[in-house]
Design an enzyme around this catalytic site. Structure first.
Site, PDB file in Angstrom:
ATOM      1  CG  ASP A  18      -1.981   0.973   1.289  1.00  0.00           C
ATOM      2  OD1 ASP A  18      -2.447   1.362   0.211  1.00  0.00           O
ATOM      3  OD2 ASP A  18      -2.408   1.349   2.408  1.00  0.00           O
ATOM      4  CB  THR A  57      -9.783   4.501   9.591  1.00  0.00           C
ATOM      5  OG1 THR A  57      -8.660   5.220   9.058  1.00  0.00           O
ATOM      6  CG2 THR A  57     -10.374   5.260  10.745  1.00  0.00           C
ATOM      7  CG  HIS A  68      -5.470   8.022   3.728  1.00  0.00           C
ATOM      8  ND1 HIS A  68      -4.596   8.615   2.868  1.00  0.00           N
ATOM      9  CD2 HIS A  68      -5.722   6.795   3.196  1.00  0.00           C
ATOM     10  CE1 HIS A  68      -4.321   7.798   1.854  1.00  0.00           C
ATOM     11  NE2 HIS A  68      -4.998   6.686   2.028  1.00  0.00           N
TER      12      HIS A  68
HETATM   13  P1  13P Z   1      -9.077   4.679   5.667  1.00  0.00           P
HETATM   14  O1  13P Z   1      -8.211   5.556   6.498  1.00  0.00           O
HETATM   15  O2  13P Z   1     -10.351   5.372   5.277  1.00  0.00           O
HETATM   16  O3  13P Z   1      -9.349   3.357   6.296  1.00  0.00           O
HETATM   17  O4  13P Z   1      -8.296   4.394   4.284  1.00  0.00           O
HETATM   18  C1  13P Z   1      -7.239   3.479   4.245  1.00  0.00           C
HETATM   19  C2  13P Z   1      -6.472   3.547   2.971  1.00  0.00           C
HETATM   20  O5  13P Z   1      -6.821   4.202   2.017  1.00  0.00           O
HETATM   21  C3  13P Z   1      -5.237   2.738   2.907  1.00  0.00           C
HETATM   22  O6  13P Z   1      -4.533   2.939   1.733  1.00  0.00           O
HETATM   23  O1  G3H Z   2      -3.198   4.887   3.803  1.00  0.00           O
HETATM   24  C1  G3H Z   2      -2.568   4.588   4.796  1.00  0.00           C
HETATM   25  C2  G3H Z   2      -2.932   3.386   5.571  1.00  0.00           C
HETATM   26  O2  G3H Z   2      -3.997   3.667   6.450  1.00  0.00           O
HETATM   27  C3  G3H Z   2      -1.723   2.824   6.251  1.00  0.00           C
HETATM   28  O3  G3H Z   2      -1.331   3.623   7.302  1.00  0.00           O
HETATM   29  O4  G3H Z   2       1.093   4.065   6.889  1.00  0.00           O
HETATM   30  O5  G3H Z   2       0.093   4.218   9.196  1.00  0.00           O
HETATM   31  O6  G3H Z   2       0.415   2.001   8.115  1.00  0.00           O
HETATM   32  P1  G3H Z   2       0.166   3.476   7.925  1.00  0.00           P
HETATM   33 ZN    ZN Z   3      -4.586   4.949   1.002  1.00  0.00          ZN
END
Ligand code: 13P
Ligand code: G3H
Ligand code: ZN
Length: 306
Positions: free
Chosen positions: A81, A255, A179
């Site tokens: 990600d 989240t 996010h």
């Molecule tokens: P949320 O913060 O809405 O859960 O989104 C997560 C996300 O886009 C991770 O790449």
């Molecule tokens: O988009 C971000 C995701 O919620 C991952 O968050 O980088 O804190 O693991 P993180």
């Molecule tokens: Zn994201």
């Protein structure tokens, strides 16, 4: 069974007009919650690891997630990600990920295309598929002037040009989501017209980041147990359903699981101050996250597709 690539799962979703969940994981309990919910509802899924997750859990986390994904009875893709660099993507490809995201959305168009193309060449040679992003994730007010909206959200003509030139397999678009647990006042505005316009130009699966629903019942449970999550707001279920109808195939959620995890842990610690067995503290968190994943899968429409 072997892990599926992102494209294998997401192209079927786009063609079948359903959404697939991409859930962020950082540990065993989250991974089990996601996979158990997907197996019981027969849903394909992507398990997402961020660079933060890789730093936190290292090789042990990656090996565990890859192995749990392979052992699942539904199609599972292990995905990087928000990969920030070519090197980060290559490292994950070498470790066995079956999908990587290269996120150069903060760069100019030319750099984003060039960097994405570089990752695509290596990834495709290794049988791995690629997500890219254009636009800026962030809430917008409804009815702001188009020029202002265009400065932040993904422009359809740019999306078309980007996918043609970069060779990426699926595209994260900015359509008003953001996010975290504070996505804007009231019901955040989602630009459905923009999704339809982009989907009309692109056959690729589209990706919605920042899609958590931040359900009121979970926020209330968290705060009742001593949490301090203020001004929480998420994406309305109907907005997710409509977005899926028009071409969103991958829906990212982190989240909601963080809130569920923390609410359940806080409840145990509050209600059972004598408890010190980690399994009795983390077990209820895993149970609640499984329920939350199941609710999300119903909204996405992926239940029964695996
Ligand atoms: P949320 O913060 O809405 O859960 O989104 C997560 C996300 O886009 C991770 O790449
Ligand atoms: O988009 C971000 C995701 O919620 C991952 O968050 O980088 O804190 O693991 P993180
Ligand atoms: Zn994201």
């Amino acid at each position: 069974m072997p892990l599926a690539t992102g494209s294998e799962i997401l192209e079927a979703a786009r063609a079948g007009s359903y959404g697939v969940g991409a859930f962020n994981t950082n540990d065993m309990e989250i991974t089990q919650a996601v996979l158990e919910a997907c197996e019981s509802s027969r849903s394909p899924v992507l398990l997402s690891l961020s660079e933060g997750a890789l730093k936190y859990g290292g090789k042990a986390l990656v090996d565990m997630v890859l192995s749990m994904g392979r052992d699942a009875s539904v199609p599972v893709c292990v995905h990087l990600d928000h990969g920030s660099s070519f090197e980060s993507c290559v490292r994950c490809i070498r470790m066995g990920f079956t999908s990587v995201m290269i996120d150069k959305s903060h760069e100019d168009e030319e750099t984003n295309i060039a960097e994405t193309k570089r990752v695509v060449e290596v990834a495709h040679a290794a049988g791995v598929t690629v997500e890219a992003e254009i636009g800026r994730l962030g809430g917008v007010e409804e009815h702001v002037v188009v020029a202002e909206e265009d400065a932040i959200l993904t422009k359809p003509d740019e999306a078309e040009r980007f996918m043609e030139q970069s060779g990426a397999d699926y595209l994260a678009i900015a359509i008003g989501t953001s996010h975290g647990a504070n996505k804007g006042k009231g019901r955040p505005y989602i630009d459905h017209k923009r999704i339809r316009e982009i989907a009309a130009l692109l056959p690729h699966p589209l990706v919605m980041h920042g899609a958590s629903g931040v359900p009121t019942y979970l926020v209330e449970r968290l705060n009742a147990a001593g949490g301090q999550l203020k001004d929480a707001s998420g994406i309305h279920e109907d907005d997710v359903r409509e977005a899926v109808k028009h071409g969103i195939a991958k829906i990212n959620t982190d989240t909601d699981l963080r809130i569920a995890f923390t609410a359940a842990v806080r409840e145990v610690l509050l209600e059972k101050p004598k408890e010190f067995d980690p399994r009795k503290i983390l077990g209820p968190a895993r149970d609640l996250m499984r329920e939350v994943v199941l609710e999300r899968l119903q909204v996405f429409g992926s239940a029964g597709k695996a």
